[in-house]
Design a protein around this motif. Structure first.
Motif, PDB file in Angstrom:
ATOM      1  N   UNK A 139       0.944  -1.046  -0.008  1.00 55.68           N
ATOM      2  CA  UNK A 139       0.136  -0.189  -0.045  1.00 55.68           C
ATOM      3  C   UNK A 139       0.814   1.287   0.159  1.00 55.68           C
ATOM      4  N   UNK A 140       0.591   2.202  -0.752  1.00 52.20           N
ATOM      5  CA  UNK A 140       1.498   3.425  -0.831  1.00 52.20           C
ATOM      6  C   UNK A 140       1.043   4.426   0.322  1.00 52.20           C
ATOM      7  N   UNK A 141       1.831   5.405   0.363  1.00 56.98           N
ATOM      8  CA  UNK A 141       1.751   6.380   1.290  1.00 56.98           C
ATOM      9  C   UNK A 141      -0.041   7.057   1.424  1.00 56.98           C
ATOM     10  N   UNK A 142      -0.347   7.216   0.308  1.00 56.61           N
ATOM     11  CA  UNK A 142      -1.754   7.955   0.467  1.00 56.61           C
ATOM     12  C   UNK A 142      -2.669   6.804   1.080  1.00 56.61           C
ATOM     13  N   UNK A 143      -2.618   5.577   0.673  1.00 55.32           N
ATOM     14  CA  UNK A 143      -3.384   4.311   1.332  1.00 55.32           C
ATOM     15  C   UNK A 143      -3.240   4.291   2.738  1.00 55.32           C
ATOM     16  N   UNK A 144      -1.990   4.338   3.216  1.00 49.70           N
ATOM     17  CA  UNK A 144      -1.551   4.478   4.416  1.00 49.70           C
ATOM     18  C   UNK A 144      -2.492   5.333   5.207  1.00 49.70           C
ATOM     19  N   UNK A 145      -2.294   6.832   4.683  1.00 48.33           N
ATOM     20  CA  UNK A 145      -2.667   7.988   5.398  1.00 48.33           C
ATOM     21  C   UNK A 145      -4.208   7.755   5.270  1.00 48.33           C
ATOM     22  N   UNK A 146      -4.722   7.069   4.263  1.00 48.31           N
ATOM     23  CA  UNK A 146      -6.263   7.357   4.231  1.00 48.31           C
ATOM     24  C   UNK A 146      -7.036   5.698   4.915  1.00 48.31           C
ATOM     25  N   UNK A 147      -5.985   4.959   5.631  1.00 45.02           N
ATOM     26  CA  UNK A 147      -6.585   3.860   6.189  1.00 45.02           C
ATOM     27  C   UNK A 147      -6.088   3.926   7.576  1.00 45.02           C
ATOM     28  N   UNK A 148      -6.458   5.185   8.496  1.00 43.78           N
ATOM     29  CA  UNK A 148      -6.147   5.326   9.759  1.00 43.78           C
ATOM     30  C   UNK A 148      -7.050   6.006  10.440  1.00 43.78           C
ATOM     31  N   UNK A 149      -6.705   5.967  11.675  1.00 44.40           N
ATOM     32  CA  UNK A 149      -7.461   6.765  12.744  1.00 44.40           C
ATOM     33  C   UNK A 149      -6.728   8.086  13.082  1.00 44.40           C
ATOM     34  N   UNK A 150      -7.301   9.303  12.992  1.00 48.95           N
ATOM     35  CA  UNK A 150      -6.750  10.575  13.346  1.00 48.95           C
ATOM     36  C   UNK A 150      -7.406  11.164  14.732  1.00 48.95           C
ATOM     37  N   UNK A 151      -8.258  10.421  15.265  1.00 50.72           N
ATOM     38  CA  UNK A 151      -9.056  10.964  16.462  1.00 50.72           C
ATOM     39  C   UNK A 151      -9.682   9.621  17.159  1.00 50.72           C
ATOM     40  N   UNK A 152      -9.549   9.412  18.504  1.00 55.97           N
ATOM     41  CA  UNK A 152     -10.184   8.378  19.189  1.00 55.97           C
ATOM     42  C   UNK A 152     -10.852   9.060  20.408  1.00 55.97           C
ATOM     43  N   UNK A 153     -12.267   8.844  20.703  1.00 55.34           N
ATOM     44  CA  UNK A 153     -12.855   9.595  21.741  1.00 55.34           C
ATOM     45  C   UNK A 153     -13.616   8.366  22.444  1.00 55.34           C
ATOM     46  N   UNK A 154     -13.295   8.557  23.753  1.00 55.59           N
ATOM     47  CA  UNK A 154     -14.162   7.581  24.783  1.00 55.59           C
ATOM     48  C   UNK A 154     -15.224   8.059  25.213  1.00 55.59           C
ATOM     49  N   UNK A 155     -16.484   7.506  25.522  1.00 54.42           N
ATOM     50  CA  UNK A 155     -17.489   7.780  25.798  1.00 54.42           C
ATOM     51  C   UNK A 155     -17.163   8.586  27.554  1.00 54.42           C
ATOM     52  N   UNK A 156     -17.196   9.836  27.621  1.00 51.56           N
ATOM     53  CA  UNK A 156     -17.138  10.401  28.835  1.00 51.56           C
ATOM     54  C   UNK A 156     -18.079  10.234  29.946  1.00 51.56           C
ATOM     55  N   UNK A 157     -19.449   9.806  29.595  1.00 48.42           N
ATOM     56  CA  UNK A 157     -20.315   9.835  30.407  1.00 48.42           C
ATOM     57  C   UNK A 157     -20.026   8.978  31.632  1.00 48.42           C
ATOM     58  N   UNK A 158     -19.442   7.885  31.221  1.00 51.29           N
ATOM     59  CA  UNK A 158     -18.755   6.881  32.150  1.00 51.29           C
ATOM     60  C   UNK A 158     -18.108   7.377  33.545  1.00 51.29           C
ATOM     61  N   UNK A 159     -17.472   8.432  33.299  1.00 50.30           N
ATOM     62  CA  UNK A 159     -16.601   9.336  34.227  1.00 50.30           C
ATOM     63  C   UNK A 159     -15.046   8.863  34.310  1.00 50.30           C
ATOM     64  N   UNK A 160     -14.298   9.265  35.310  1.00 53.10           N
ATOM     65  CA  UNK A 160     -12.980   9.099  35.452  1.00 53.10           C
ATOM     66  C   UNK A 160     -12.778   7.781  36.261  1.00 53.10           C
ATOM     67  N   UNK A 161     -11.373   7.429  36.072  1.00 45.32           N
ATOM     68  CA  UNK A 161     -10.975   6.074  37.051  1.00 45.32           C
ATOM     69  C   UNK A 161      -9.777   6.749  37.994  1.00 45.32           C
ATOM     70  N   UNK A 162      -8.872   5.457  38.113  1.00 50.49           N
ATOM     71  CA  UNK A 162      -7.938   5.846  38.842  1.00 50.49           C
ATOM     72  C   UNK A 162      -6.727   6.339  37.905  1.00 50.49           C
ATOM     73  N   UNK A 163      -5.663   7.040  38.702  1.00 48.68           N
ATOM     74  CA  UNK A 163      -4.652   7.517  37.980  1.00 48.68           C
ATOM     75  C   UNK A 163      -3.990   6.542  37.035  1.00 48.68           C
ATOM     76  N   UNK A 164      -3.804   5.207  37.670  1.00 45.79           N
ATOM     77  CA  UNK A 164      -3.071   4.117  36.747  1.00 45.79           C
ATOM     78  C   UNK A 164      -3.837   3.938  35.387  1.00 45.79           C
ATOM     79  N   UNK A 165      -5.178   3.740  35.544  1.00 54.22           N
ATOM     80  CA  UNK A 165      -6.230   3.576  34.354  1.00 54.22           C
ATOM     81  C   UNK A 165      -6.157   4.820  33.581  1.00 54.22           C
ATOM     82  N   UNK A 166      -6.454   6.055  33.991  1.00 57.29           N
ATOM     83  CA  UNK A 166      -6.355   7.135  33.114  1.00 57.29           C
ATOM     84  C   UNK A 166      -4.983   7.288  32.317  1.00 57.29           C
TER      85      UNK A 166
END
Length: 161
Positions: free
Chosen positions: A1-28
């Protein structure tokens, strides 16, 4: 796969559902490292999406199911996949127990004891990553390293949920 394909088949942002809340410092810390590593290097391609990415992913737990909401970089929705958590329950439970042992060992055990616990932790993490790849098969193509980082985030959702 060329450079364009690699750029196009990737994540640029990941979000976790924040409604669940925070956890311990180790988990965070685990969450932050997994998201950073995932954004830095990943292979991610929803099956059947010919337009390509890059992609954004929102992970959440809804009614005891794992939700992968995939969109384009501009926020336009592509697909949402909902996975049963049943295949992950034992692995995640065992992973939590060994992680607790690992964090405790870091504070008060010998290097050889820490290494032994960490080997078990990595083995369970690999098993969870493989299970995730199998569950995503035919839905979202990911490589093993991407699956590892995503499995970490699945665990973080469980820890908080």
């Amino acid at each position: 796969m060329g450079a364009d394909g690699e750029r196009n088949h990737r994540l640029v942002d990941v979000e976790l559902d924040e409604s669940i809340g925070r956890s311990t410092p180790d988990v965070e810390h685990e969450r932050a490292v997994a998201i950073f590593d995932l954004i830095e290097e990943n292979t991610f391609h929803p099956v059947g999406d010919d337009q390509g990415g890059p992609y954004k992913l929102k992970l959440s737990l809804v009614d005891s199911r794992l939700v992968f909401a995939v969109s384009r970089e501009d926020g336009s929705a592509i697909v949402t996949h909902i996975l049963s958590l049943t295949p992950f329950r034992r692995i995640v439970k065992d992973y939590f127990m060994i992680c607790e042992s690992y964090y405790e060992a870091i504070r008060c055990s010998t290097p050889s004891q820490i290494e032994a616990i960490d080997m078990g932790r990595r083995g369970l993490h690999n098993e969870g990553s493989q299970t995730l790849m199998e569950r995503l098969s035919g839905k979202i193509e990911v490589d093993f390293d991407t699956a590892r980082r995503l499995f970490t985030l699945v665990c973080v959702l469980h820890w908080r949920g």
